[in-house]
Write a protein that holds these residues in place. Structure first.
Motif, mmCIF file in Angstrom:
data_model
loop_
_atom_site.group_PDB
_atom_site.id
_atom_site.type_symbol
_atom_site.label_atom_id
_atom_site.label_comp_id
_atom_site.label_asym_id
_atom_site.label_seq_id
_atom_site.Cartn_x
_atom_site.Cartn_y
_atom_site.Cartn_z
ATOM 1 N N ASP A 141 0.856 -1.254 0.002
ATOM 2 C CA ASP A 141 -0.099 0.067 0.172
ATOM 3 C C ASP A 141 0.948 1.219 0.032
ATOM 4 O O ASP A 141 1.538 1.659 0.860
ATOM 5 N N ILE A 142 0.967 1.860 -1.275
ATOM 6 C CA ILE A 142 1.756 3.066 -1.305
ATOM 7 C C ILE A 142 1.552 4.271 -0.078
ATOM 8 O O ILE A 142 2.277 4.975 0.154
ATOM 9 N N ASN A 143 0.275 4.243 0.231
ATOM 10 C CA ASN A 143 -0.193 5.252 1.277
ATOM 11 C C ASN A 143 0.289 4.917 2.545
ATOM 12 O O ASN A 143 0.786 5.876 3.162
ATOM 13 N N ILE A 144 0.601 3.739 2.798
ATOM 14 C CA ILE A 144 1.086 3.330 3.999
ATOM 15 C C ILE A 144 2.368 3.605 4.173
ATOM 16 O O ILE A 144 2.773 4.288 5.034
ATOM 17 N N ALA A 145 3.160 3.418 2.997
ATOM 18 C CA ALA A 145 4.497 3.746 2.884
ATOM 19 C C ALA A 145 4.833 5.283 2.971
ATOM 20 O O ALA A 145 5.603 5.598 3.607
ATOM 21 N N SER A 146 3.969 5.880 2.385
ATOM 22 C CA SER A 146 4.342 7.443 2.462
ATOM 23 C C SER A 146 4.030 7.965 3.844
ATOM 24 O O SER A 146 4.450 8.826 4.204
ATOM 25 N N LYS B 65 6.599 11.129 -5.585
ATOM 26 C CA LYS B 65 6.302 12.102 -6.581
ATOM 27 C C LYS B 65 5.647 11.471 -7.897
ATOM 28 O O LYS B 65 6.292 10.203 -8.234
ATOM 29 N N PRO B 66 4.701 11.919 -8.593
ATOM 30 C CA PRO B 66 4.385 11.494 -9.712
ATOM 31 C C PRO B 66 4.811 10.687 -10.668
ATOM 32 O O PRO B 66 5.075 9.493 -11.150
ATOM 33 N N ARG B 67 6.258 11.531 -11.304
ATOM 34 C CA ARG B 67 7.014 11.108 -12.154
ATOM 35 C C ARG B 67 7.878 9.892 -11.656
ATOM 36 O O ARG B 67 8.122 8.905 -12.291
ATOM 37 N N ILE B 68 8.378 9.792 -10.457
ATOM 38 C CA ILE B 68 9.137 8.498 -9.876
ATOM 39 C C ILE B 68 8.212 7.393 -10.032
ATOM 40 O O ILE B 68 8.359 6.148 -10.467
ATOM 41 N N LEU B 69 7.108 7.583 -9.367
ATOM 42 C CA LEU B 69 5.833 6.369 -9.274
ATOM 43 C C LEU B 69 5.727 5.869 -10.376
ATOM 44 O O LEU B 69 5.658 4.521 -10.713
ATOM 45 N N ASP C 247 7.377 5.863 -13.214
ATOM 46 C CA ASP C 247 8.587 5.040 -13.533
ATOM 47 C C ASP C 247 8.751 3.643 -12.856
ATOM 48 O O ASP C 247 8.915 2.746 -13.619
ATOM 49 N N ILE C 248 8.247 3.569 -11.729
ATOM 50 C CA ILE C 248 8.332 2.162 -11.009
ATOM 51 C C ILE C 248 7.031 1.369 -11.504
ATOM 52 O O ILE C 248 7.302 0.327 -11.614
ATOM 53 N N PHE C 249 5.943 2.006 -11.249
ATOM 54 C CA PHE C 249 4.662 1.037 -11.414
ATOM 55 C C PHE C 249 4.226 1.257 -12.931
ATOM 56 O O PHE C 249 3.260 0.212 -13.199
ATOM 57 N N ASP C 250 4.614 2.051 -13.563
ATOM 58 C CA ASP C 250 4.122 2.056 -15.166
ATOM 59 C C ASP C 250 2.540 2.457 -15.068
ATOM 60 O O ASP C 250 2.013 2.203 -15.920
ATOM 61 N N ILE C 251 1.985 3.175 -14.101
ATOM 62 C CA ILE C 251 0.655 3.723 -14.170
ATOM 63 C C ILE C 251 0.746 5.280 -13.525
ATOM 64 O O ILE C 251 1.709 5.530 -13.058
ATOM 65 N N ASP C 252 -0.054 6.053 -14.101
ATOM 66 C CA ASP C 252 -0.170 7.576 -13.772
ATOM 67 C C ASP C 252 -0.650 7.442 -12.453
ATOM 68 O O ASP C 252 -1.514 7.035 -11.849
ATOM 69 N N PHE C 253 0.006 8.457 -11.592
ATOM 70 C CA PHE C 253 -0.246 8.968 -10.204
ATOM 71 C C PHE C 253 -0.596 10.278 -9.961
ATOM 72 O O PHE C 253 0.054 11.184 -10.930
ATOM 73 N N GLU C 254 -1.434 10.715 -8.948
ATOM 74 C CA GLU C 254 -1.556 11.870 -8.461
ATOM 75 C C GLU C 254 -1.311 12.096 -7.263
ATOM 76 O O GLU C 254 -1.681 11.214 -6.351
ATOM 77 N N VAL C 255 -0.626 12.987 -6.833
ATOM 78 C CA VAL C 255 -0.322 13.069 -5.491
ATOM 79 C C VAL C 255 -0.610 14.352 -4.892
ATOM 80 O O VAL C 255 -0.781 15.441 -5.301
ATOM 81 N N ARG D 14 -2.983 18.250 4.745
ATOM 82 C CA ARG D 14 -2.563 18.304 5.977
ATOM 83 C C ARG D 14 -0.947 17.914 6.333
ATOM 84 O O ARG D 14 -0.825 17.171 7.119
ATOM 85 N N GLY D 15 -0.329 18.203 5.612
ATOM 86 C CA GLY D 15 1.097 18.048 5.571
ATOM 87 C C GLY D 15 1.236 16.607 5.092
ATOM 88 O O GLY D 15 2.444 16.213 5.203
ATOM 89 N N CYS D 16 0.390 15.753 4.701
ATOM 90 C CA CYS D 16 0.801 14.318 4.396
ATOM 91 C C CYS D 16 0.489 14.183 2.898
ATOM 92 O O CYS D 16 -0.387 14.957 2.330
ATOM 93 N N LYS D 17 1.266 13.364 2.216
ATOM 94 C CA LYS D 17 0.968 13.216 0.764
ATOM 95 C C LYS D 17 0.087 11.957 0.491
ATOM 96 O O LYS D 17 0.317 10.772 1.058
ATOM 97 N N PHE D 18 -0.903 11.953 -0.244
ATOM 98 C CA PHE D 18 -1.603 10.761 -0.671
ATOM 99 C C PHE D 18 -1.635 10.464 -2.318
ATOM 100 O O PHE D 18 -1.439 11.581 -2.970
ATOM 101 N N CYS D 19 -1.325 9.172 -2.380
ATOM 102 C CA CYS D 19 -1.362 8.937 -3.957
ATOM 103 C C CYS D 19 -2.512 8.546 -4.474
ATOM 104 O O CYS D 19 -3.202 7.704 -3.916
ATOM 105 N N LEU D 20 -2.961 8.850 -5.397
ATOM 106 C CA LEU D 20 -4.377 8.307 -6.385
ATOM 107 C C LEU D 20 -3.682 7.774 -7.558
ATOM 108 O O LEU D 20 -3.007 8.207 -8.211
ATOM 109 N N TYR D 21 -4.165 6.551 -7.858
ATOM 110 C CA TYR D 21 -3.643 5.865 -9.007
ATOM 111 C C TYR D 21 -4.711 5.013 -9.616
ATOM 112 O O TYR D 21 -4.432 4.253 -10.413
ATOM 113 N N TYR D 22 -5.838 5.276 -9.239
ATOM 114 C CA TYR D 22 -7.073 4.173 -9.969
ATOM 115 C C TYR D 22 -7.423 4.582 -11.252
ATOM 116 O O TYR D 22 -7.824 3.677 -11.954
#
Lengths: 316, 253, 314
Positions: free
Chosen positions: B196-201, B226-230, B232-240, B244-252
């Motif tokens: 879970d990328i959000n747990i990691a983040s 960061k969208p660009r790095i993610l 590159d790793i997972f081959d899908i588009d991410f939105e960060v 409240r000071g935390c980063k959340f990733c959307l990738y659905y």
């Protein structure tokens, strides 16, 4: 190319099987062929070659079906107690109904193999450890148990030596009039071919097969019946032929994959070829005597199998 | 500090690790992310001496791990695998007590041993099932029992292969918080595989992103999410999204 | 609970031993009792060795169904016996003394095991199952060879082979018993020192390694001890294939502990109870008309099938 070689080898071996024997056939003297030669052919050489081909085809196809059903590449009549069950069946037939026909004894063998297969399948259902090797190990233990039960009776009736020896695979006693039961394996093989596509789907597992709309239990049962018929028929005609059902499908699957419609003919062909080859080796090694093919194939098959597991383990 | 240099590992003809280099900083929570087959589990297995590498070197506080005996190694590094199975009937507290094996080698439990076991059980909220058998528990309870064993082992380095497997959200969060506390308060190094990328983040200090058997990106959480790095790793588009000071990733989508 | 269960088992063991020793002594106790005591010692020794080797084997192979016999020890033993009868026929016992036969059998079985381990373990990280499978295939090949020899052995001479196909305590050579006892005792003594490590192995190979077990070495030592015990006990009395499964599983069911020192003790006690009880039946009920190993294999075999069908912990 590979296919061509295999077919070529098969026909050469069939020819060799027909020609090799203690009774020399004097080709120069045409009359003698007609007199003695054709008799040898009709009574011994021809039945023997046919029996070898049918046993080779039947056992390797049985092995293939067992592997589809159990989802394990190393399950086969040798490694699931099937051979031992057939032996036990024949033993029980001999002890309790002595002097009956081959057919009666084959029925006993059939009864015991089908029961043993059902027990084995039942066992597979609650094994958690689905390791490639663990299941055949269990199967072999199961076979040992059946053999031990046989020994219990064998000792009481003082036929241990007979038991140990009369079921060692041997085609030298195959003669016209006593081998015809092996034809029973033919319909079983044809049945398998007709169901090939469905049996391929079984290889995907019970859940998947069911969700594809297959009648899983019926299919498994058809498979088990055809295996049991083949193994019993071969057992009563020629005795125990170990390893064949194990190694042939594995070799074919390495080259041709697991789509049965495609791999089944090759499995059958290679099975017959390999058995013919082992039989000719058995006949020539201490010519003019013979080594039982059960011994030859267990040594040749054992070595091939060890090479195969090395390969499989590496790719697993 | 764990340092990995030029690590190679093949299964048959299939290379899994291709000259992997990384230096895990001490006292931090480090998440390993990456697609299936990127080599994450293999990396952890090699670091914990479960399998041998074909080539390369791993050092633990500058000491080559091949020179450390299994006995001593177990006091310095613990590892929990993804799937755990035992066919014996074992009670929860008996399992947790195995965590002390490196210290007492199966002899009598010392006072400290007993105390650590108690603490681990309490910490994982296992008190009321401490006397239950493992095979009577749910997947999540069993996972917590195994985690308690790792806690009892009390090593400065803790490696976990998907520890959140089988756990519901409550326990996932609780365990991640615990791991973070370990790093902060006791200076332990925690390396874990997370899907879970959000747990990691949310919970890690550093993130290492693996691809094709090498570390593709490594840096602080902020640098990696960061969208660009993610992409590159997972081959899908991410939105960060920053909230409240935390980063959340959307990738659905 | 644990203490009580062990106490009960010890109680039953002692009673059975006494019954065996003292039943129908007749008017010649000075002759009968020492003879029985010798047999008893052999039985106890074999039971403990099989108890130890089976439980430890099941731990390192992580299952409850397999026994060391699966690796082909017995096949080597029987092939050797068939081979010498094939060579010497009915003169076998004049040509080869019992001691020599014993020695050769032990060396062959142990050598077989060593070659197997070292050929396969030289490459590290070979799965134990692979080792088993290789042993088993070789065992199957040996069995075929034995069948072939039996095919050519004269039926009258076959009786000599048959003697070795089944374990028997009826005629134990006391000289051999002495040597075997010392060897087995030492191996069991060494064996007790690794029991706490084996407890950890129950968690699985990986977990054990991360808890500081040198897995490779532990498995090697275990297999070595098992090879010694199985070779000696098989050469001494002959094969009892299914005793191991029977007593190991009875012990797991009856003894409420996962610790090896408890389960092995339980298995050994069950072993003594079964073997001595079985021998009692063979002597007094079957009038020596069957052998103990056939009896135990039959019971053990049926129990095995039951386990396959019922056990949820295969």
């Amino acid at each position: 190319m590979r296919t061509f070689l295999l077919i070529f080898a098969f026909f050469i071996l069939v020819l060799a099987s027909l020609l090799i024997g203690v009774k020399q056939i004097d080709w120069a003297n045409f009359n003698s062929i007609i007199e003695s030669g054709s008799l040898v052919f009709k009574v011994s050489r021809f039945p023997r070659t046919i029996a070898l081909i049918l046993a080779g085809v039947g056992l390797s196809v049985s092995g293939l079906i067992m592997q589809q059903i159990s989802l394990n590449k190393f399950v086969s009549p040798t490694t699931a107690g099937t051979l031992d069950a057939a032996k036990l069946g024949i033993l029980v037939g001999l002890i309790f109904f002595p002097g009956t026909s081959n057919f009666t004894q084959m029925s006993f063998a059939f009864l015991f193999t089908i029961l043993a297969s059902l027990v084995f399948m039942q066992m597979l259902k609650h094994i958690k450890q689905r390791s490639l090797i663990y299941i055949p190990l269990l199967g072999i233990m199961f076979g040992n148990v059946l053999a031990a039960i046989g020994t219990f009776f064998g000792y009481r009736f003082d036929i241990i030596q007979n038991m140990e020896t009369w079921l060692i695979g041997d085609f030298s006693k195959v003669l016209q009039g006593n081998y015809e039961l092996i034809y029973i394996s033919l319909p079983a093989v044809i049945l398998t071919y007709l169901y090939a596509n469905k049996l391929t789907a079984l290889g995907l597992g019970e859940e998947t097969a069911k969700s594809l709309g297959l009648k899983y239990n019926t299919l498994v049962f058809i498979g088990l019946i055809s295996i049991s018929l083949t193994v019993s028929a071969v057992m009563i005609t020629a005795g125990a032929i170990p390893f064949l059902g194990l190694i042939v499908p594995n070799i074919i699957s390495l080259f041709y994959g697991d789509n049965l419609k495609k791999s089944l003919p090759y499995t059958a062909l290679l099975g017959a070829t390999l058995l013919l080859f082992c039989d000719i080796v058995s006949r020539l090694l201490i010519y003019p005597f013979e080594i039982p093919i059960g011994l030859t194939i267990s040594i040749i098959g054992g070595i091939i199998f060890l090479v195969l597991i090395r390969k499989r383990i590496r790719y697993a | 500090m764990i340092t990995v240099k030029d690590l190679h590992k093949k299964y048959g003809d299939h290379p899994v690790l291709n000259g992997l280099n990384i230096e895990f900083p001490k006292g931090k929570v480090i998440s390993l992310i990456g697609g299936n087959g990127a080599g994450k589990s293999t990396l952890l297995s090699v670091i914990s001496k479960l399998i041998d590498q074909d080539k390369g070197q791993i050092t633990l506080s500058k000491e080559d791990i091949t020179n450390i005996s299994h006995k001593d190694f177990a006091k310095r590094l613990s590892f929990l695998r993804q799937s755990n199975f035992t066919h014996i009937r074992l009670k929860v507290h008996e399992l947790v007590a195995f965590g002390r094996f490196p210290y007492n080698r199966g002899k009598k439990m010392s006072k400290e041993d007993k105390q650590k076991v108690e603490e681990a059980i309490t910490f994982m909220e296992l008190d009321n099932i401490a006397n239950s058998y493992l095979d009577e528990l749910s997947g999540g309870q069993r996972q917590r029992a195994y985690l308690a064993m790792i806690l009892a082992q009390d090593t400065e380095n803790i490696l976990l292969d998907e520890p959140l497997n089988n756990l519901d959200m409550k326990y996932s969060v609780q365990i991640m918080k615990t791991l973070k506390k370990f790093a902060r308060k006791q200076g332990k190094t925690v390396i874990l595989i997370v899907h879970d990328i959000n747990i990691a983040s949310q919970y890690s200090d550093y993130i290492a992103a693996l691809k094709d058997g090498v570390v593709q990106h490594f840096g602080t959480t902020d640098e990696i999410i960061k969208p660009r790095i993610l992409k590159d790793i997972f081959d899908i588009d991410f939105e960060v999204i920053l909230n409240r000071g935390c980063k959340f990733c959307l990738y659905y989508n | 609970m644990l203490k009580k269960r062990i106490f009960i088992l010890v109680g039953i063991t002692i009673s059975i031993v006494l019954v065996y020793l003292l039943t129908l002594v007749g008017n010649n106790p000075d002759y009968v009792i020492p003879k029985r005591a010798t047999r008893l010692a052999a039985m106890a020794l074999i039971a403990c060795s099989i108890g130890y080797s089976s439980v430890v084997f099941q731990t390192i192979t992580n299952n409850r169904i397999l026994t060391p016999s699966i690796m082909g020890f017995e096949a080597v033993f029987i092939l050797f016996q068939a081979f010498i009868v094939f060579l010497y026929g009915d003169k076998t016992f004049q040509v080869i003394e019992q001691q020599t036969n014993f020695l050769f059998s032990v060396v062959l079985m142990f050598g077989f095991a060593l070659i197997l381990y070292f050929a396969l373990f030289r490459k590290r990280q070979v799965h134990v199952y692979f080792l088993l499978l290789v042993g088993l295939i070789l065992g199957a090949v040996f069995k075929s060879m034995t069948s072939f020899l039996e095919l050519v052995i004269d039926p009258n001479e076959f009786a000599f082979v048959q003697r070795y196909l089944f374990a028997s305590f009826n005629n134990i050579n006391t000289n051999l018993l002495g040597i075997s006892a010392i060897a087995l005792f030492i191996s069991l003594l060494i064996g007790t020192r690794i029991l706490h490590k084996l407890d950890v192995l129950l968690l699985g190979k990986e977990q054990a390694i991360t808890l500081g077990i040198n897995y490779q070495r532990l498995v090697q030592i275990s297999l070595l001890l098992i090879a010694i015990q199985v070779s000696i006990s098989t050469a001494l009395v002959g094969p009892i294939t299914f005793l191991g499964i029977l007593i190991a599983n009875l012990s797991y069911e009856f003894i409420p502990s996962y610790k090896h020192r408890h389960t092995i003790l339980g298995a050994s006690l069950f072993g003594i109870i079964l073997v001595v009880g079985g021998q009692y039946l063979v002597e007094h009920l079957f009038n020596m008309n069957t052998t103990i190993s056939i009896l135990i294999n039959f019971v053990g075999g049926v129990y095995f099938i039951f386990l396959l069908l019922k056990s949820r912990r295969l």
